[in-house]
Scaffold this motif. Structure first.
Motif, PDB file in Angstrom:
ATOM      1  N   ASP A 136     -20.386  38.796 -22.541  1.00  0.00           N
ATOM      2  CA  ASP A 136     -19.787  38.532 -23.848  1.00  0.00           C
ATOM      3  C   ASP A 136     -19.159  39.797 -24.423  1.00  0.00           C
ATOM      4  O   ASP A 136     -18.064  39.766 -25.009  1.00  0.00           O
ATOM      5  CB  ASP A 136     -20.840  37.991 -24.818  1.00  0.00           C
ATOM      6  CG  ASP A 136     -21.271  36.575 -24.482  1.00  0.00           C
ATOM      7  OD1 ASP A 136     -20.527  35.889 -23.761  1.00  0.00           O
ATOM      8  OD2 ASP A 136     -22.353  36.155 -24.927  1.00  0.00           O
ATOM      9  N   LEU A 137     -19.843  40.927 -24.282  1.00  0.00           N
ATOM     10  CA  LEU A 137     -19.313  42.189 -24.805  1.00  0.00           C
ATOM     11  C   LEU A 137     -18.067  42.618 -24.041  1.00  0.00           C
ATOM     12  O   LEU A 137     -17.143  43.185 -24.632  1.00  0.00           O
ATOM     13  CB  LEU A 137     -20.385  43.280 -24.717  1.00  0.00           C
ATOM     14  CG  LEU A 137     -21.594  43.098 -25.641  1.00  0.00           C
ATOM     15  CD1 LEU A 137     -22.620  44.191 -25.374  1.00  0.00           C
ATOM     16  CD2 LEU A 137     -21.171  43.122 -27.115  1.00  0.00           C
ATOM     17  N   LEU A 138     -18.023  42.354 -22.742  1.00  0.00           N
ATOM     18  CA  LEU A 138     -16.841  42.703 -21.960  1.00  0.00           C
ATOM     19  C   LEU A 138     -15.647  41.867 -22.397  1.00  0.00           C
ATOM     20  O   LEU A 138     -14.530  42.383 -22.536  1.00  0.00           O
ATOM     21  CB  LEU A 138     -17.118  42.501 -20.469  1.00  0.00           C
ATOM     22  CG  LEU A 138     -16.006  42.956 -19.515  1.00  0.00           C
ATOM     23  CD1 LEU A 138     -15.750  44.455 -19.650  1.00  0.00           C
ATOM     24  CD2 LEU A 138     -16.366  42.618 -18.074  1.00  0.00           C
ATOM     25  N   ARG A 139     -15.879  40.579 -22.651  1.00  0.00           N
ATOM     26  CA  ARG A 139     -14.783  39.727 -23.146  1.00  0.00           C
ATOM     27  C   ARG A 139     -14.291  40.214 -24.502  1.00  0.00           C
ATOM     28  O   ARG A 139     -13.086  40.227 -24.773  1.00  0.00           O
ATOM     29  CB  ARG A 139     -15.251  38.271 -23.231  1.00  0.00           C
ATOM     30  CG  ARG A 139     -15.289  37.550 -21.892  1.00  0.00           C
ATOM     31  CD  ARG A 139     -15.482  36.054 -22.060  1.00  0.00           C
ATOM     32  NE  ARG A 139     -16.815  35.727 -22.537  1.00  0.00           N
ATOM     33  CZ  ARG A 139     -17.833  35.473 -21.740  1.00  0.00           C
ATOM     34  NH1 ARG A 139     -17.686  35.535 -20.429  1.00  0.00           N
ATOM     35  NH2 ARG A 139     -19.013  35.169 -22.233  1.00  0.00           N
ATOM     36  N   ALA A 140     -15.227  40.620 -25.365  1.00  0.00           N
ATOM     37  CA  ALA A 140     -14.841  41.131 -26.684  1.00  0.00           C
ATOM     38  C   ALA A 140     -14.025  42.407 -26.558  1.00  0.00           C
ATOM     39  O   ALA A 140     -13.062  42.621 -27.298  1.00  0.00           O
ATOM     40  CB  ALA A 140     -16.099  41.375 -27.534  1.00  0.00           C
ATOM     41  N   LEU A 141     -14.382  43.255 -25.608  1.00  0.00           N
ATOM     42  CA  LEU A 141     -13.636  44.495 -25.391  1.00  0.00           C
ATOM     43  C   LEU A 141     -12.217  44.191 -24.906  1.00  0.00           C
ATOM     44  O   LEU A 141     -11.237  44.750 -25.405  1.00  0.00           O
ATOM     45  CB  LEU A 141     -14.376  45.367 -24.383  1.00  0.00           C
ATOM     46  CG  LEU A 141     -13.711  46.702 -24.014  1.00  0.00           C
ATOM     47  CD1 LEU A 141     -13.694  47.641 -25.215  1.00  0.00           C
ATOM     48  CD2 LEU A 141     -14.433  47.357 -22.836  1.00  0.00           C
ATOM     49  N   LEU A 142     -12.101  43.299 -23.939  1.00  0.00           N
ATOM     50  CA  LEU A 142     -10.792  42.979 -23.374  1.00  0.00           C
ATOM     51  C   LEU A 142      -9.886  42.299 -24.394  1.00  0.00           C
ATOM     52  O   LEU A 142      -8.669  42.488 -24.373  1.00  0.00           O
ATOM     53  CB  LEU A 142     -10.957  42.083 -22.140  1.00  0.00           C
ATOM     54  CG  LEU A 142     -11.542  42.767 -20.904  1.00  0.00           C
ATOM     55  CD1 LEU A 142     -11.878  41.737 -19.831  1.00  0.00           C
ATOM     56  CD2 LEU A 142     -10.562  43.793 -20.352  1.00  0.00           C
ATOM     57  N   SER A 143     -10.464  41.516 -25.295  1.00  0.00           N
ATOM     58  CA  SER A 143      -9.661  40.809 -26.296  1.00  0.00           C
ATOM     59  C   SER A 143      -9.264  41.700 -27.463  1.00  0.00           C
ATOM     60  O   SER A 143      -8.423  41.321 -28.276  1.00  0.00           O
ATOM     61  CB  SER A 143     -10.439  39.597 -26.830  1.00  0.00           C
ATOM     62  OG  SER A 143     -11.501  40.014 -27.675  1.00  0.00           O
ATOM     63  N   GLY A 144      -9.872  42.894 -27.561  1.00  0.00           N
ATOM     64  CA  GLY A 144      -9.591  43.771 -28.680  1.00  0.00           C
ATOM     65  C   GLY A 144     -10.529  43.590 -29.852  1.00  0.00           C
ATOM     66  O   GLY A 144     -10.399  44.260 -30.873  1.00  0.00           O
ATOM     67  N   GLU A 145     -11.497  42.683 -29.713  1.00  0.00           N
ATOM     68  CA  GLU A 145     -12.465  42.463 -30.795  1.00  0.00           C
ATOM     69  C   GLU A 145     -13.354  43.689 -30.992  1.00  0.00           C
ATOM     70  O   GLU A 145     -13.789  43.985 -32.107  1.00  0.00           O
ATOM     71  CB  GLU A 145     -13.307  41.234 -30.483  1.00  0.00           C
ATOM     72  CG  GLU A 145     -14.291  40.849 -31.574  1.00  0.00           C
ATOM     73  CD  GLU A 145     -15.113  39.636 -31.192  1.00  0.00           C
ATOM     74  OE1 GLU A 145     -16.158  39.409 -31.829  1.00  0.00           O
ATOM     75  OE2 GLU A 145     -14.713  38.902 -30.250  1.00  0.00           O
ATOM     76  N   THR A 146     -13.661  44.402 -29.904  1.00  0.00           N
ATOM     77  CA  THR A 146     -14.391  45.659 -29.995  1.00  0.00           C
ATOM     78  C   THR A 146     -13.571  46.750 -29.314  1.00  0.00           C
ATOM     79  O   THR A 146     -12.658  46.474 -28.519  1.00  0.00           O
ATOM     80  CB  THR A 146     -15.776  45.581 -29.331  1.00  0.00           C
ATOM     81  OG1 THR A 146     -15.619  45.217 -27.953  1.00  0.00           O
ATOM     82  CG2 THR A 146     -16.663  44.567 -30.032  1.00  0.00           C
ATOM     83  N   ASP A 147     -13.902  48.001 -29.631  1.00  0.00           N
ATOM     84  CA  ASP A 147     -13.148  49.141 -29.112  1.00  0.00           C
ATOM     85  C   ASP A 147     -13.864  49.859 -27.976  1.00  0.00           C
ATOM     86  O   ASP A 147     -13.226  50.506 -27.144  1.00  0.00           O
ATOM     87  CB  ASP A 147     -12.888  50.138 -30.239  1.00  0.00           C
ATOM     88  CG  ASP A 147     -12.156  49.504 -31.406  1.00  0.00           C
ATOM     89  OD1 ASP A 147     -11.040  49.004 -31.186  1.00  0.00           O
ATOM     90  OD2 ASP A 147     -12.705  49.485 -32.526  1.00  0.00           O
ATOM     91  N   VAL A 148     -15.182  49.773 -27.957  1.00  0.00           N
ATOM     92  CA  VAL A 148     -15.962  50.454 -26.925  1.00  0.00           C
ATOM     93  C   VAL A 148     -17.233  49.669 -26.679  1.00  0.00           C
ATOM     94  O   VAL A 148     -17.757  49.010 -27.581  1.00  0.00           O
ATOM     95  CB  VAL A 148     -16.278  51.912 -27.347  1.00  0.00           C
ATOM     96  CG1 VAL A 148     -17.071  51.957 -28.633  1.00  0.00           C
ATOM     97  CG2 VAL A 148     -16.996  52.678 -26.239  1.00  0.00           C
ATOM     98  N   LEU A 149     -17.723  49.691 -25.453  1.00  0.00           N
ATOM     99  CA  LEU A 149     -18.914  48.938 -25.050  1.00  0.00           C
ATOM    100  C   LEU A 149     -19.923  49.914 -24.443  1.00  0.00           C
ATOM    101  O   LEU A 149     -19.582  50.649 -23.517  1.00  0.00           O
ATOM    102  CB  LEU A 149     -18.507  47.882 -24.017  1.00  0.00           C
ATOM    103  CG  LEU A 149     -19.522  46.878 -23.476  1.00  0.00           C
ATOM    104  CD1 LEU A 149     -18.769  45.768 -22.731  1.00  0.00           C
ATOM    105  CD2 LEU A 149     -20.517  47.508 -22.517  1.00  0.00           C
ATOM    106  N   PHE A 150     -21.130  49.933 -24.998  1.00  0.00           N
ATOM    107  CA  PHE A 150     -22.223  50.730 -24.446  1.00  0.00           C
ATOM    108  C   PHE A 150     -23.194  49.794 -23.747  1.00  0.00           C
ATOM    109  O   PHE A 150     -23.681  48.834 -24.339  1.00  0.00           O
ATOM    110  CB  PHE A 150     -22.958  51.501 -25.542  1.00  0.00           C
ATOM    111  CG  PHE A 150     -22.170  52.642 -26.108  1.00  0.00           C
ATOM    112  CD1 PHE A 150     -22.206  53.889 -25.505  1.00  0.00           C
ATOM    113  CD2 PHE A 150     -21.399  52.480 -27.234  1.00  0.00           C
ATOM    114  CE1 PHE A 150     -21.480  54.951 -26.031  1.00  0.00           C
ATOM    115  CE2 PHE A 150     -20.659  53.525 -27.759  1.00  0.00           C
ATOM    116  CZ  PHE A 150     -20.708  54.765 -27.152  1.00  0.00           C
ATOM    117  N   SER A 151     -23.507  50.104 -22.474  1.00  0.00           N
ATOM    118  CA  SER A 151     -24.344  49.178 -21.722  1.00  0.00           C
ATOM    119  C   SER A 151     -24.797  49.829 -20.417  1.00  0.00           C
ATOM    120  O   SER A 151     -24.299  50.893 -20.033  1.00  0.00           O
ATOM    121  CB  SER A 151     -23.547  47.906 -21.395  1.00  0.00           C
ATOM    122  OG  SER A 151     -24.279  47.020 -20.579  1.00  0.00           O
TER     123      SER A 151
END
Length: 286
Positions: A136-151
Motif C-alpha cells: 500500500d505504501l509503495l502504491r502511495a509513493l508511486l501515485s504521489g500521495e507520499t514523498d518517501v517510504l521508510f520500510s
C-alpha cells in the motif's frame, strides 16, 4: 474515434463531481454555478465521445469509462502536486509538507530519530506520517500521495521508477513472551521451535520462507503460522500474552512497549538480517 486534447480544468471538475457524488455538491465546493458545472462535464464527455456519469435522482456515479478517467485524473492531480513541490524545493523554498509512508514495524523504534533528522536538514517543512503495509505504501509513493517510504526493503529492491537507499542492516531475533517455557533453555533446537505456533510479519515475507526451508532441510515438519500481520499492536500483545513465537528486529526489543515483555530466545535458528531503508521516486529531489 478521435479524442480531443483534454483540459486539466475539466478533469479537476470531473474528479470533484465524482468525489462529491452530485453536481450540486461539487458546484458548492468549486464555487461555480450548477448549470456551469453541468456544461463543463458535458463538454468533457463530448471531447472524449463517451458518457462518464450515470445521472440519477440521488446524484451521479461514474460509468465504466468514468471509472477509468477518474483513476487517471486523480493520478495526474497527485503528480501535478508532486511536480509543484519538487520545483519549489529546487528553487530553494523547501517549504510545505513532506508526506512520509512508514511500515508499522519501524514506527515504534526507528522513526522518531529519522523524522527529527529530516526536520533538522529541512527546517522549513512539516511532516505528515502515513502508516500501512509495504504494497500500500509503495502504491502511495508511486501515485504521489507520499514523498518517501521508510520500510524493510524487499530483497529484489531494483526498479527504474524507484530509488532505494539502505540505511542499515537490521539484525533479527527469534522471540517469545517473557516467562515462556523456552526462555530458560539455551541452544534451542528447531524441533522444539516447531512445537509452538508462530506469528510472522506479512512483510517482509522471507522470514516464513527461511523457517520453512530450515525445517525441511532438517527433515522436520514446518511449524504452524496461524497469524501473519503487520499490525504491530496485535502481534505484540498476542506474543506477550500467549505461547506464540515470532521474529522481530533485535533493536525493537528495546522499545518501551516491548522491553521486558518480549524477549529473545537462545535458538539454533538465526534469521537473516533485513535491510532497512527508504524509497523515493526516481526523479525526486529528496
Amino acid at each position: 474515434m478521435q479524442i480531443r486534447q483534454i483540459e486539466l480544468r475539466l478533469l479537476d471538475c470531473f474528479v470533484e463531481v465524482v468525489d462529491a457524488g452530485s453536481i450540486k455538491a461539487a458546484s458548492n465546493e468549486l464555487n461555480i454555478s450548477q448549470p456551469a458545472l453541468s456544461r463543463l462535464i458535458h463538454r468533457l464527455e463530448s471531447d472524449l465521445g463517451v458518457v462518464l456519469l450515470d445521472r440519477g435522482p440521488r446524484g451521479v456515479t461514474p460509468t465504466r469509462y468514468g471509472d477509468i478517467l477518474y483513476r487517471n485524473a486523480r493520478l495526474l492531480a497527485d503528480q501535478e502536486r508532486t511536480l509543484r513541490w519538487e520545483l519549489e524545493a529546487l528553487r530553494g523554498l523547501e517549504q510545505g509538507i513532506v508526506a512520509v509512508g512508514v511500515s508499522p514495524y519501524l514506527g515504534d523504534y526507528m522513526m522518531p530519530p529519522l523524522i527529527a533528522r529530516l526536520l533538522c536538514r529541512r527546517p522549513g517543512i512539516g511532516v505528515r506520517v502515513q502508516s500501512g503495509t509495504y504494497p500500500d505504501l509503495l502504491r502511495a509513493l508511486l501515485s504521489g500521495e507520499t514523498d518517501v517510504l521508510f520500510s524493510a526493503l524487499p530483497a529484489e529492491a531494483e526498479r527504474d521508477d524507484i530509488r532505494f537507499t539502505v540505511i542499515r542492516s537490521s539484525e533479527q531475533a527469534v522471540v517469545s513472551r517473557a516467562g515462556h517455557a523456552l526462555c530458560a533453555a539455551t541452544g534451542i533446537a528447531l524441533k522444539h521451535l516447531g512445537k509452538y505456533p508462530w506469528i510472522l510479519p506479512a512483510f517482509p515475507a522471507h522470514h516464513e520462507r527461511e523457517l520453512v526451508d530450515a525445517f525441511l532441510s532438517a527433515g522436520l515438519k514446518p511449524p504452524r503460522f496461524p497469524i501473519q500481520t503487520n499490525n504491530v499492536f496485535l502481534a505484540r500483545e498476542m506474543i506477550a500474552a500467549g505461547e506464540y513465537l515470532s521474529i522481530m528486529p533485535r533493536a525493537m526489543l528495546q522499545a518501551p512497549a516491548i522491553r521486558g515483555r518480549i524477549v529473545e530466545l537462545n535458538s539454533d535458528f538465526s534469521p537473516a538480517p533485513t535491510n532497512i531503508g527508504y524509497a523515493t521516486r526516481a526523479r525526486s529531489t529528496l
